[in-house]
Design a protein around this motif. Structure first.
Motif, mmCIF file in Angstrom:
data_model
loop_
_atom_site.group_PDB
_atom_site.id
_atom_site.type_symbol
_atom_site.label_atom_id
_atom_site.label_comp_id
_atom_site.label_asym_id
_atom_site.label_seq_id
_atom_site.Cartn_x
_atom_site.Cartn_y
_atom_site.Cartn_z
ATOM 1 N N LEU A 115 4.378 12.193 -0.294
ATOM 2 C CA LEU A 115 5.670 11.606 -0.323
ATOM 3 C C LEU A 115 6.295 11.369 0.907
ATOM 4 C CD1 LEU A 115 7.118 13.524 -3.292
ATOM 5 C CD2 LEU A 115 6.476 10.843 -3.162
ATOM 6 N N VAL A 116 6.231 12.286 2.146
ATOM 7 C CA VAL A 116 6.848 12.173 3.167
ATOM 8 C C VAL A 116 6.263 11.110 4.123
ATOM 9 C CG1 VAL A 116 7.113 13.342 5.683
ATOM 10 C CG2 VAL A 116 7.684 14.951 3.347
ATOM 11 N N PHE A 117 4.943 11.108 4.369
ATOM 12 C CA PHE A 117 4.198 10.092 5.129
ATOM 13 C C PHE A 117 4.139 8.841 4.595
ATOM 14 C CE2 PHE A 117 2.515 14.098 6.632
ATOM 15 C CZ PHE A 117 2.686 13.988 8.124
ATOM 16 N N GLY A 118 4.176 8.599 3.365
ATOM 17 C CA GLY A 118 4.502 7.457 2.646
ATOM 18 C C GLY A 118 6.031 6.676 2.899
ATOM 19 N N THR A 119 6.767 7.727 2.755
ATOM 20 C CA THR A 119 8.178 7.095 3.209
ATOM 21 C C THR A 119 8.468 6.590 4.482
ATOM 22 O OG1 THR A 119 8.990 8.569 1.515
ATOM 23 C CG2 THR A 119 10.636 7.810 3.016
ATOM 24 N N LEU A 120 7.556 7.529 5.469
ATOM 25 C CA LEU A 120 7.689 7.086 7.004
ATOM 26 C C LEU A 120 7.030 5.779 7.216
ATOM 27 C CD1 LEU A 120 7.075 10.704 8.509
ATOM 28 C CD2 LEU A 120 9.220 9.523 8.661
ATOM 29 N N MET A 121 5.901 5.631 6.457
ATOM 30 C CA MET A 121 5.266 4.357 6.658
ATOM 31 C C MET A 121 6.073 3.048 6.176
ATOM 32 S SD MET A 121 1.504 3.358 5.176
ATOM 33 C CE MET A 121 0.913 1.530 5.359
ATOM 34 N N ALA B 72 0.806 -1.328 0.210
ATOM 35 C CA ALA B 72 -0.393 -0.086 -0.167
ATOM 36 C C ALA B 72 0.965 1.309 0.049
ATOM 37 C CB ALA B 72 -1.011 -0.013 1.193
ATOM 38 N N ALA B 73 2.096 1.256 0.778
ATOM 39 C CA ALA B 73 2.944 2.362 1.142
ATOM 40 C C ALA B 73 3.538 2.572 -0.173
ATOM 41 C CB ALA B 73 3.492 2.229 1.913
ATOM 42 N N LEU B 74 4.212 1.587 -0.867
ATOM 43 C CA LEU B 74 5.177 1.873 -2.189
ATOM 44 C C LEU B 74 4.234 2.101 -3.327
ATOM 45 C CD1 LEU B 74 7.543 -1.093 -1.421
ATOM 46 C CD2 LEU B 74 7.813 1.228 -1.387
ATOM 47 N N SER B 75 3.098 1.481 -3.475
ATOM 48 C CA SER B 75 2.181 2.012 -4.442
ATOM 49 C C SER B 75 1.688 3.431 -4.396
ATOM 50 C CB SER B 75 0.952 0.936 -4.746
ATOM 51 O OG SER B 75 0.349 0.870 -3.366
ATOM 52 N N GLY B 76 1.301 3.769 -3.242
ATOM 53 C CA GLY B 76 1.019 5.071 -3.201
ATOM 54 C C GLY B 76 2.122 6.111 -3.355
ATOM 55 N N LEU B 77 3.249 5.810 -2.938
ATOM 56 C CA LEU B 77 4.359 6.507 -3.430
ATOM 57 C C LEU B 77 4.436 6.623 -4.979
ATOM 58 C CD1 LEU B 77 7.108 5.422 -0.888
ATOM 59 C CD2 LEU B 77 6.094 7.777 -0.807
ATOM 60 N N TRP B 78 4.374 5.388 -5.592
ATOM 61 C CA TRP B 78 4.407 5.434 -7.065
ATOM 62 C C TRP B 78 3.359 6.259 -7.848
ATOM 63 C CZ3 TRP B 78 1.905 4.466 -11.747
ATOM 64 C CH2 TRP B 78 2.756 4.081 -12.480
ATOM 65 N N MET B 79 2.176 6.256 -7.047
ATOM 66 C CA MET B 79 1.000 7.085 -7.796
ATOM 67 C C MET B 79 1.253 8.415 -7.632
ATOM 68 S SD MET B 79 -2.380 4.658 -6.985
ATOM 69 C CE MET B 79 -2.231 4.883 -5.271
ATOM 70 N N THR B 80 1.856 8.982 -6.636
ATOM 71 C CA THR B 80 2.290 10.279 -6.244
ATOM 72 C C THR B 80 2.912 10.981 -7.415
ATOM 73 O OG1 THR B 80 1.768 10.096 -3.777
ATOM 74 C CG2 THR B 80 2.877 11.899 -4.489
ATOM 75 N N ILE B 81 4.015 9.877 -7.701
ATOM 76 C CA ILE B 81 5.166 10.480 -8.457
ATOM 77 C C ILE B 81 4.588 10.296 -10.009
ATOM 78 C CG2 ILE B 81 7.322 10.153 -9.373
ATOM 79 C CD1 ILE B 81 8.076 8.903 -6.491
ATOM 80 N N ALA B 82 4.129 9.277 -10.373
ATOM 81 C CA ALA B 82 3.968 8.956 -11.579
ATOM 82 C C ALA B 82 2.501 9.526 -12.168
ATOM 83 C CB ALA B 82 3.702 7.577 -11.933
ATOM 84 N N TYR B 83 1.194 9.434 -11.420
ATOM 85 C CA TYR B 83 0.089 9.842 -11.871
ATOM 86 C C TYR B 83 -0.079 11.284 -12.004
ATOM 87 C CZ TYR B 83 -2.021 5.037 -11.366
ATOM 88 O OH TYR B 83 -2.405 3.958 -11.733
ATOM 89 N N PRO B 84 -0.863 11.714 -12.961
ATOM 90 C CA PRO B 84 -1.163 13.307 -13.092
ATOM 91 C C PRO B 84 -1.892 13.555 -11.816
ATOM 92 C CG PRO B 84 -1.647 12.378 -15.140
ATOM 93 C CD PRO B 84 -1.348 11.148 -14.070
ATOM 94 N N ASP B 85 -1.763 14.845 -11.226
ATOM 95 C CA ASP B 85 -2.486 15.295 -9.888
ATOM 96 C C ASP B 85 -4.121 15.389 -10.273
ATOM 97 O OD1 ASP B 85 -0.141 15.667 -8.539
ATOM 98 O OD2 ASP B 85 0.131 17.671 -9.189
ATOM 99 N N LEU C 229 0.132 18.815 -1.138
ATOM 100 C CA LEU C 229 -0.459 17.554 -0.796
ATOM 101 C C LEU C 229 0.599 16.350 -1.215
ATOM 102 C CD1 LEU C 229 -2.485 15.797 0.450
ATOM 103 C CD2 LEU C 229 -3.894 16.129 -1.791
ATOM 104 N N ALA C 230 1.279 16.530 -2.420
ATOM 105 C CA ALA C 230 2.092 15.576 -3.090
ATOM 106 C C ALA C 230 3.307 15.496 -2.263
ATOM 107 C CB ALA C 230 2.493 15.858 -4.402
ATOM 108 N N THR C 231 3.848 16.594 -1.521
ATOM 109 C CA THR C 231 4.609 16.478 -0.470
ATOM 110 C C THR C 231 4.490 15.674 0.676
ATOM 111 O OG1 THR C 231 5.802 18.641 -1.468
ATOM 112 C CG2 THR C 231 6.729 17.958 0.848
ATOM 113 N N PHE C 232 3.364 15.935 1.149
ATOM 114 C CA PHE C 232 2.725 15.310 2.360
ATOM 115 C C PHE C 232 2.637 13.816 1.974
ATOM 116 C CE2 PHE C 232 0.527 19.200 4.259
ATOM 117 C CZ PHE C 232 1.542 19.839 4.867
#
Length: 248
Positions: free
Chosen positions: A114-120, A88-101, A109-112
């Motif tokens: 990335l930060v919290f996904g990485t912390l997870m 869930a965390a890694l796919s969420g990070l990928w979607m934040t980077i790869a998918y259009p907003d 929000l994208a920064t948030f």
């Protein structure tokens, strides 16, 4: 942490994002629209994210049950819960980077995310490393952190709903701050719960190993205090260490 109602409360907290995720999966089979266009070209990450987050939220809730935590079920369920959380965390990070907003999202929000996904991811990996070295206290604290971040979607609903009722649908910076506040709230509760849980976490294995390394039986402070004192019959109680060694 000891109440039996805690798993039920965590399942209830996760219910809204789980239902929303299931509805999102149904839209992937529908014709492409403006709402699902950003997922249509690469649907696998969103499917992995929703399925992983659902399993992680539901199974993870029961990991906090005192009765189940003392059984083999806790270990078997953990072998499913932890990988699903990472998915869930890694796919969420990928979607934040790869998918259009999405409409209403922005850089903050994208920064948030990335930060919290990485912390997870870091929390779950550290929790796994801790249990591999039999550090139960650190394992519990790290897993509480990882779970708190993973179920923040439910807290985001709780935080955002009053704003929607009073001011209408938030957008831009306001929406990002509301969603970020939910992550912060969950992490604050996780730190409080982890500290309380860490105070009562057992260290029996560590003490036993240390005793074997030292080659000396451990004697409690009370036994050491009374060793050598006269008993009620007028003789010294000088066999405290021997008794402790025989019982060990």
């Amino acid at each position: 942490m000891r109440t039996k109602r805690l798993p039920a409360a965590l399942v209830l907290l996760s219910a809204v994002p789980i239902i929303a995720g299931a509805a999102r999966l149904t839209t992937l089979a529908a014709p492409v629209t403006a709402e699902n266009a950003r997922f249509a070209a690469a649907p696998v990450p969103i499917v992995l994210h929703i399925v992983g987050a659902t399993v992680f939220s539901l199974l993870g809730a029961f990991q906090f049950s005192p009765g189940l935590r003392r059984s083999s079920w806790h270990r078997r369920a953990g072998r499913i819960t932890l990988p699903c959380g990472l998915i869930a965390a890694l796919s969420g990070l990928w979607m934040t980077i790869a998918y259009p907003d999405a409409p209403g999202d922005g850089q903050l929000l994208a920064t948030f995310r990335l930060v919290f996904g990485t912390l997870m991811v870091v929390s779950l990996v550290q929790g796994y490393r801790a249990i591999r070295r039999r550090d139960l206290r650190a394992h519990r604290v790290w897993m509480i952190r990882g779970y708190a971040i993973g179920v923040a979607a439910g807290t985001q609903v709780v935080v955002t709903l009053p704003w929607v009722v009073v001011f209408g649908q938030p957008g831009g910076t306001t929406r990002a701050l509301l969603l970020g506040a939910a992550w912060v709230i969950n992490l604050g509760i996780a730190e409080w719960a982890g500290r309380r849980s860490g105070q009562s976490a057992p260290h029996r294995r560590t003490r036993t190993r240390q005793s074997l390394v030292d080659g000396q039986p451990r004697v409690s402070r009370m036994s050491a205090r009374w060793a050598g004192r006269p008993s009620g019959r007028g003789r010294a109680v000088d066999d405290g260490p021997e008794r402790a060694g025989s019982l060990g």
